[in-house]
Design an enzyme around this catalytic site. Structure first.
Site, PDB file in Angstrom:
ATOM      1  CD  GLU A  35      99.074 104.796  21.331  1.00 32.09           C
ATOM      2  OE1 GLU A  35      99.604 105.923  21.468  1.00 32.09           O
ATOM      3  OE2 GLU A  35      99.729 103.766  21.117  1.00 32.09           O
ATOM      4  CG  HIS A  36      94.058 108.273  22.126  1.00 30.49           C
ATOM      5  ND1 HIS A  36      93.691 109.425  21.479  1.00 30.49           N
ATOM      6  CD2 HIS A  36      94.434 107.416  21.148  1.00 30.49           C
ATOM      7  CE1 HIS A  36      93.829 109.262  20.167  1.00 30.49           C
ATOM      8  NE2 HIS A  36      94.286 108.047  19.940  1.00 30.49           N
ATOM      9  CG  ASP A  38      99.353 112.223  25.410  1.00 33.75           C
ATOM     10  OD1 ASP A  38      98.167 111.966  25.117  1.00 33.75           O
ATOM     11  OD2 ASP A  38     100.206 112.555  24.553  1.00 33.75           O
ATOM     12  CB  SER A 131     105.814 111.525  16.884  1.00 36.20           C
ATOM     13  OG  SER A 131     105.192 112.446  17.681  1.00 36.20           O
ATOM     14  CG  ASP A 180     103.737 112.533  20.210  1.00 36.64           C
ATOM     15  OD1 ASP A 180     103.769 111.467  20.844  1.00 36.64           O
ATOM     16  OD2 ASP A 180     102.847 112.817  19.401  1.00 36.64           O
ATOM     17  CE  LYS A 224      98.507 114.366  15.759  1.00 35.54           C
ATOM     18  NZ  LYS A 224      99.783 114.166  15.711  1.00 35.54           N
TER      19      LYS A 224
HETATM   20  P1  NG1 Z   1     100.520 110.756  16.956  1.00 31.97           P
HETATM   21  O1  NG1 Z   1     100.582 109.298  17.005  1.00 31.97           O
HETATM   22  O2  NG1 Z   1     101.850 111.384  16.683  1.00 31.97           O
HETATM   23  O3  NG1 Z   1      99.436 111.247  16.069  1.00 31.97           O
HETATM   24  C1  NG1 Z   1      98.923 111.721  18.931  1.00 31.97           C
HETATM   25  C2  NG1 Z   1      99.155 112.825  19.945  1.00 31.97           C
HETATM   26  C3  NG1 Z   1      99.728 112.261  21.266  1.00 31.97           C
HETATM   27  C4  NG1 Z   1      98.900 111.115  21.782  1.00 31.97           C
HETATM   28  C5  NG1 Z   1      98.694 110.079  20.656  1.00 31.97           C
HETATM   29  C6  NG1 Z   1      97.794 108.935  21.055  1.00 31.97           C
HETATM   30  C7  NG1 Z   1      99.869 115.074  19.269  1.00 31.97           C
HETATM   31  C8  NG1 Z   1     101.000 115.924  18.846  1.00 31.97           C
HETATM   32  N1  NG1 Z   1     100.135 113.781  19.439  1.00 31.97           N
HETATM   33  O4  NG1 Z   1     100.164 111.238  18.494  1.00 31.97           O
HETATM   34  O5  NG1 Z   1      99.811 113.309  22.222  1.00 31.97           O
HETATM   35  O6  NG1 Z   1      97.689 111.575  22.325  1.00 31.97           O
HETATM   36  O7  NG1 Z   1      98.124 110.683  19.489  1.00 31.97           O
HETATM   37  O8  NG1 Z   1      98.336 108.212  22.109  1.00 31.97           O
HETATM   38  O9  NG1 Z   1      98.754 115.558  19.445  1.00 31.97           O
END
Ligand code: NG1
Length: 450
Positions: A35-36, A38, A131, A180, A224
Site C-alpha cells: 500500500e502506497h 507505487d 479503484s 491501478d 479520493k
Molecule cells: P485507491 O485505493 O483506488 O484510492 C490509490 C492510488 C494508488 C495507490 C493506492 C494506495 C490513484 C489512482 N490510486 O488507490 O495508486 O497509491 O491509493 O496503495 O491515485
C-alpha cells in the site's frame, strides 16, 4: 443492469441520433498487499476483479463528449473536446473521462476534434478503495482510442497506455501512482499481478484455488478526488519530502552525481543497495526527532515556508508534525512483505501469504497512519472469523478490507463477520449481504463483442 444487450439498448434510447455503439469493460481491483508503494517506486501485488465498469460508446464528429450513467446519482454531462481541457470542480465525474481524453490527446498529438457519446454501467461500487476511478479512466481511454481508430496492442501497447494513464489521472487532482491503471489493463484471470514501477514491469502470480479472497466494505466511503483529496495527497506529499531527505543523505555518502527521486530507488535504482544498506541510509536520513517542517527545512538548507509550499501547497500540515520516520519504515518493510508474499503465492503457500497481509495491516495502521477504527474493527472481526490474512486495501481511511480464507470455511466467515461488524458494531445488519463479496479474479480491460 450490466449485461451488454440492455446497455446497448439503453444507449440507443439515450442517444437516438448516435450510431450503433461499441462496448468496453474495465475491472476494479483489490490490492492484496503493497500500500502506497507505487508512487514511491516500490512493488505492489493487486488482483483485478470481475466487478467492472461497462461503457457503451460511439464517435461524434462535432467534438462534443456527452457522458451519461445508468445510475442516476451521476448526472448526464457534456463537454467540448479541446487540446487544453479544464477540470470540472473536484468530485465531478466527467473529470475521469477528461483525464483519459486529455492524456491521450497529449500523447498521440491528436487535434482534439473527436467527440463521443458514452453510457456507463457498473457492477463496481465507487469510493470503496476498489479503484472505480481508475476503471472509469481506463474504460474512457479504450473508448477514445477506438473512436480515434487507434488499436490497442498496435497503435499503443497496454503497458504504454497504463503508464500514460497513471500520469493522466492526476488531472483529477490526486497524486497517486500507477498500480491501478496497470492491473486494470494488464491483469490475467486467475492471477494476481506483481507490479514494479519506473519502468513498469508485470509478473502474473497464481492465486491458490483452494483459498478465497473476500472483500468486506467498511461502509465508510472515501471520495479520493473529492472530500478526501487532501487527506490522500498528504501521503504522496510526505513521501516526496522523505525522498528529498534521503537524497540529501545519499549525496553526502555517495556524491552529488547520484540523485534519488523516490525512496524505492535506494534498492531498485542505480545505487542497488542491499535491503540493510537501504535501511541504514533511511535511519541516518530520518532521525526520530525530524518531524517538523522547520527541522526538514534546516536539513535541506531551505526556508520552511518555501518547503511547505513546494511539498504541501495549500494542504494543512498537522500541528503535531509529520511522522516521516514511521512512514519510511512502512515503505521499507512493506517492500520486503510484498516480495515474500509473491514468493508465497508462487509456492502455493496461502498461510505464508496471510502472515504478510496481517503484518501489512499493522504497518499501514501504526506506521503509515491510513487505518481507522472501522477498518481495524473489521480486520479484527475477520481474524476472529478465521481469516488467515486480513488487511485494509487501497488508499485507506475507509473503503474495504481484503481477507484470505480457506474455501471450505467461507460460509462461516461470512456469518461471523456479518454479526460482529455489520450487526453488532455498526448496528446495520441489513447491509452485510451487499458489503461482503467473494472477490473473483477478472481479466484486464477489453472490448466486448455485441
Ligand atoms: P485507491 O485505493 O483506488 O484510492 C490509490 C492510488 C494508488 C495507490 C493506492 C494506495 C490513484 C489512482 N490510486 O488507490 O495508486 O497509491 O491509493 O496503495 O491515485
Amino acid at each position: 443492469m450490466t449485461t451488454i444487450e440492455p446497455l446497448v439498448q439503453a444507449f440507443r434510447e439515450h442517444y437516438p441520433d448516435s450510431g450503433l455503439p461499441r462496448v468496453c469493460r474495465a475491472p476494479g481491483r483489490v490490492n492484496l498487499i503493497g500500500e502506497h508503494m507505487d508512487y514511491n517506486g516500490l512493488p505492489v501485488l493487486p488482483m483485478a476483479l470481475d466487478e467492472a465498469i461497462l461503457m457503451a460508446f460511439a464517435p461524434r464528429t462535432d467534438g462534443q463528449i456527452r457522458i451519461a450513467n445508468v445510475d442516476d446519482r451521476y448526472p448526464a454531462l457534456i463537454f467540448q473536446n479541446s487540446a487544453a481541457l479544464a477540470p470540472s470542480p473536484p468530485g465531478s465525474w466527467d473529470n475521469y473521462v477528461k483525464a483519459a481524453v486529455s492524456g491521450l490527446n497529449a500523447h498521440l498529438g491528436s487535434d482534439a476534434t473527436m467527440g463521443m457519446d458514452i453510457l456507463v454501467d457498473s457492477t463496481l461500487r465507487a469510493a470503496e478503495g476498489l479503484s472505480s476511478s481508475s476503471a472509469l479512466v481506463v474504460a474512457s481511454s479504450l473508448a477514445y482510442l477506438s473512436c480515434l481508430g487507434v488499436e490497442l496492442g498496435k497503435g499503443i501497447s497496454k503497458l504504454e497506455l497504463a503508464d500514460l494513464l497513471a500520469g493522466a489521472e492526476q488531472f483529477v487532482g490526486t497524486r497517486g501512482g500507477g498500480m491501478d491503471q496497470a492491473v486494470i489493463l494488464c491483469a490475467e484471470e486467475g492471477y494476481a499481478t506483481k507490479i514494479d514501477f519506473f519502468p513498469l514491469r508485470l509478473e502474473h502470480v497464481p492465486v491458490p484455488d483452494d483459498h478465497s479472497i473476500i472483500v468486506c466494505s467498511s461502509l465508510v466511503r472515501v471520495e479520493k478526488s473529492g472530500a478526501a483529496l487532501h487527506r490522500f495527497n498528504m501521503m504522496p506529499a510526505s513521501c516526496r519530502l522523505i525522498a528529498a531527505l534521503i537524497n540529501r543523505q545519499v549525496q553526502e555518502e555517495f556524491g552529488e552525481d547520484i540523485v534519488i527521486e523516490r525512496l524505492g530507488e535506494l534498492w531498485l535504482g542505480p545505487l542497488c543497495l542491499t535491503y540493510d544498506e537501504g535501511e541504514e541510509i533511511i535511519n541516518a536520513a530520518l532521525p526520530h526527532e525530524l518531524t517538523t517542517l522547520e527541522a526538514a527545512a534546516a536539513r535541506l538548507d531551505e526556508d520552511a515556508d518555501s518547503l511547505r509550499s513546494h511539498y504541501f501547497g495549500d494542504m494543512p500540515v498537522p500541528e503535531e508534525g509529520l511522522p516521516l520516520k514511521a512512514r519510511a519504515r512502512h515503505l521499507q518493510t512493506e517492500f520486503r512483505r510484498v516480495e515474500t508474499a509473491r514468493d508465497a503465492f508462487l509456492a502455493g503457500d496461502a498461510p505464508a501469504f496471510g502472515v504478510q497481509m496481517n503484518a501489512s495491516h499493522t504497518s499501514c495502521a501504526d506506521d503509515f497512519f491510513i487505518s481507522s477504527e472501522q477498518l481495524d474493527t473489521l480486520v479484527n472481526a475477520a481474524r476472529t472469523a478465521g481469516a488467515i490474512g486480513a488487511r485494509l486495501t487501497g488508499a485507506g481511511f475507509g473503503g474495504c478490507t481484503a481477507n484470505l480464507m480457506p474455501i471450505e470455511r467461507v460460509e462461516s466467515f461470512v456469518d461471523s463477520v456479518s454479526n460482529a461488524y455489520y450487526r453488532d458494531y455498526l448496528n446495520q445488519p441489513e447491509r452485510s449481504a451487499d458489503a461482503i463479496r467473494i472477490a473473483r479474479s477478472g481479466a484486464g480491460a477489453n472490448y466486448l463483442d455485441i
